[in-house]
Design an enzyme around this catalytic site. Sequence first.
Site, mmCIF file in Angstrom:
data_model
loop_
_atom_site.group_PDB
_atom_site.id
_atom_site.type_symbol
_atom_site.label_atom_id
_atom_site.label_comp_id
_atom_site.label_asym_id
_atom_site.label_seq_id
_atom_site.Cartn_x
_atom_site.Cartn_y
_atom_site.Cartn_z
ATOM 1 N N LYS A 41 25.800 2.120 51.274
ATOM 2 C CA LYS A 41 27.167 1.767 51.659
ATOM 3 C C LYS A 41 27.487 0.306 51.408
ATOM 4 C CE LYS A 41 25.842 2.364 56.385
ATOM 5 N NZ LYS A 41 24.820 1.326 56.554
ATOM 6 N N LYS B 272 19.564 3.788 44.639
ATOM 7 C CA LYS B 272 19.949 4.535 45.830
ATOM 8 C C LYS B 272 21.453 4.373 46.109
ATOM 9 C CE LYS B 272 19.405 2.950 50.155
ATOM 10 N NZ LYS B 272 20.458 3.421 51.074
ATOM 11 N N LYS C 83 17.868 -6.911 49.123
ATOM 12 C CA LYS C 83 19.122 -7.521 49.579
ATOM 13 C C LYS C 83 19.098 -9.030 49.366
ATOM 14 C CE LYS C 83 20.677 -3.690 51.998
ATOM 15 N NZ LYS C 83 21.082 -2.816 52.962
HETATM 16 P P1 ATP Z 1 23.066 -0.539 53.631
HETATM 17 O O1 ATP Z 1 23.455 -0.725 52.214
HETATM 18 O O2 ATP Z 1 23.886 -1.332 54.595
HETATM 19 O O3 ATP Z 1 21.594 -0.691 53.866
HETATM 20 P P2 ATP Z 1 22.722 2.324 53.758
HETATM 21 O O4 ATP Z 1 23.656 3.277 53.090
HETATM 22 O O5 ATP Z 1 21.378 2.125 53.174
HETATM 23 O O6 ATP Z 1 23.503 0.951 53.936
HETATM 24 P P3 ATP Z 1 21.644 2.356 56.461
HETATM 25 O O7 ATP Z 1 22.478 1.979 57.628
HETATM 26 O O8 ATP Z 1 20.658 1.369 55.939
HETATM 27 O O9 ATP Z 1 22.599 2.820 55.258
HETATM 28 O O10 ATP Z 1 20.893 3.698 56.782
HETATM 29 C C1 ATP Z 1 21.375 4.701 57.664
HETATM 30 C C2 ATP Z 1 20.556 5.961 57.501
HETATM 31 O O11 ATP Z 1 20.944 6.605 56.256
HETATM 32 C C3 ATP Z 1 19.060 5.696 57.353
HETATM 33 O O12 ATP Z 1 18.346 6.750 57.985
HETATM 34 C C4 ATP Z 1 18.845 5.705 55.880
HETATM 35 O O13 ATP Z 1 17.512 5.965 55.521
HETATM 36 C C5 ATP Z 1 19.793 6.806 55.445
HETATM 37 N N1 ATP Z 1 20.204 6.627 54.043
HETATM 38 C C6 ATP Z 1 20.771 5.522 53.508
HETATM 39 N N2 ATP Z 1 21.042 5.714 52.209
HETATM 40 C C7 ATP Z 1 20.620 6.965 51.910
HETATM 41 C C8 ATP Z 1 20.616 7.751 50.713
HETATM 42 N N3 ATP Z 1 21.092 7.260 49.582
HETATM 43 N N4 ATP Z 1 20.109 8.999 50.762
HETATM 44 C C9 ATP Z 1 19.617 9.515 51.918
HETATM 45 N N5 ATP Z 1 19.581 8.829 53.074
HETATM 46 C C10 ATP Z 1 20.081 7.572 53.086
HETATM 47 MG MG MG Z 2 19.956 0.818 54.033
#
Ligand code: ATP
Ligand code: MG
Length: 327
Positions: A197, A194, A111
């Site tokens: 969001k 990955k 990030k």
């Molecule tokens: P950000 O980009 O803000 O980090 P994010 O999509 O990675 O958003 P988080 O809030 O960091 O979401 O994670 C929430 C939960 O979703 C965590 O348990 C994380 O490991 C899981 N997660 C995030 N992205 C994925 C993915 N691509 N596949 C499976 N699990 C995911």
């Molecule tokens: Mg994340």
Amino acid sequence: MDRILSGIKPTGQLTLGNYIGAIKNFAKVQYEGETFLFIADLHALTLPIEPETLNKNSRDIAAYYLAAGLDPKHTSIFLQSDVSEHSELAIILQNYLYMGELSRMTQFKDKSSKMKEEAIGLGLFAYPVLMAADIVLYNANRIPVGEDQVQHVELARDVVKRMNNRYGKILAMPKAEMVKVGARIMSLSDPSKKMSKSDPKGDIYLSDSLEVMRKKIMSAVTDMGKEIKYDPINKPGISNLMTIMSSLSGKSFEEIEKEFVGKGYGDFKRAVADVVVNEMAPFKARYEEIIQSGLVDEVLSEGAKRAKVVAKETLTRVQHAIGLYRK
Ligand code: ATP
Ligand code: MG
């Protein structure tokens, strides 16, 4: 009795990755212990975000938790910022985690690499400190997360070891656990990244219409050749779609391979889209109902009340152990 804890940060619209790797699994494991599930709104401040967006995203996550089947009578669902002990404990724990280890965290490196050094907030760097506080406050031993968060849970384990060695056994030891299939759903436009969001490329959002979801799957990047085969190195696009299909349908990779022998990518993608749409249609309908019902506020206040009781007890224990008390 297991204590289960997890959270999601309201940085953006939830993705299918969050659903498969986190939310769907939370609903599955919730009754295996006493479960605390929060919305990590303080963590969402680590990247710039509009106040209204943060607020809306937070309520959305609560509604999605409920739509996925999380049971607020059993599982305490709450906002991180409603339980001030998270912040108070983080201020203490920051003295037991070190700059070197924080700067090696993949999430921080990913990030911050997109930002100018002067613009990287301290909160982004110290993210795992607050996350360690989130975890240990509830004496949680099971931490269901996607693969990207495992490294942070490891750091929480390190801080627990340090605190317990120094002050006696005051904190429970947490352990990360992942879904067998789907702990890292990849971007549909770049299967080497990955699905995240906060990075809109190649995401399927839970807020997308069923039509849009279908279109996104039909236009997902695929690989050379035409076989449907699970091979993440040589066929990352197809393997990702197989993972999505397997995690939602319960079919194994072998079963999927057999089913699509002699068929092309088009047929396969249509089948993946069907599986996603079948899962998402009732889920999205429940979400709409919940948002309209006004249930979210009630659930969050009740959840915060229950969470606060446990969090306060842990914070007091830590404060006593380290000398922050009056005789
Ligand atoms: P950000 O980009 O803000 O980090 P994010 O999509 O990675 O958003 P988080 O809030 O960091 O979401 O994670 C929430 C939960 O979703 C965590 O348990 C994380 O490991 C899981 N997660 C995030 N992205 C994925 C993915 N691509 N596949 C499976 N699990 C995911
Ligand atoms: Mg994340």
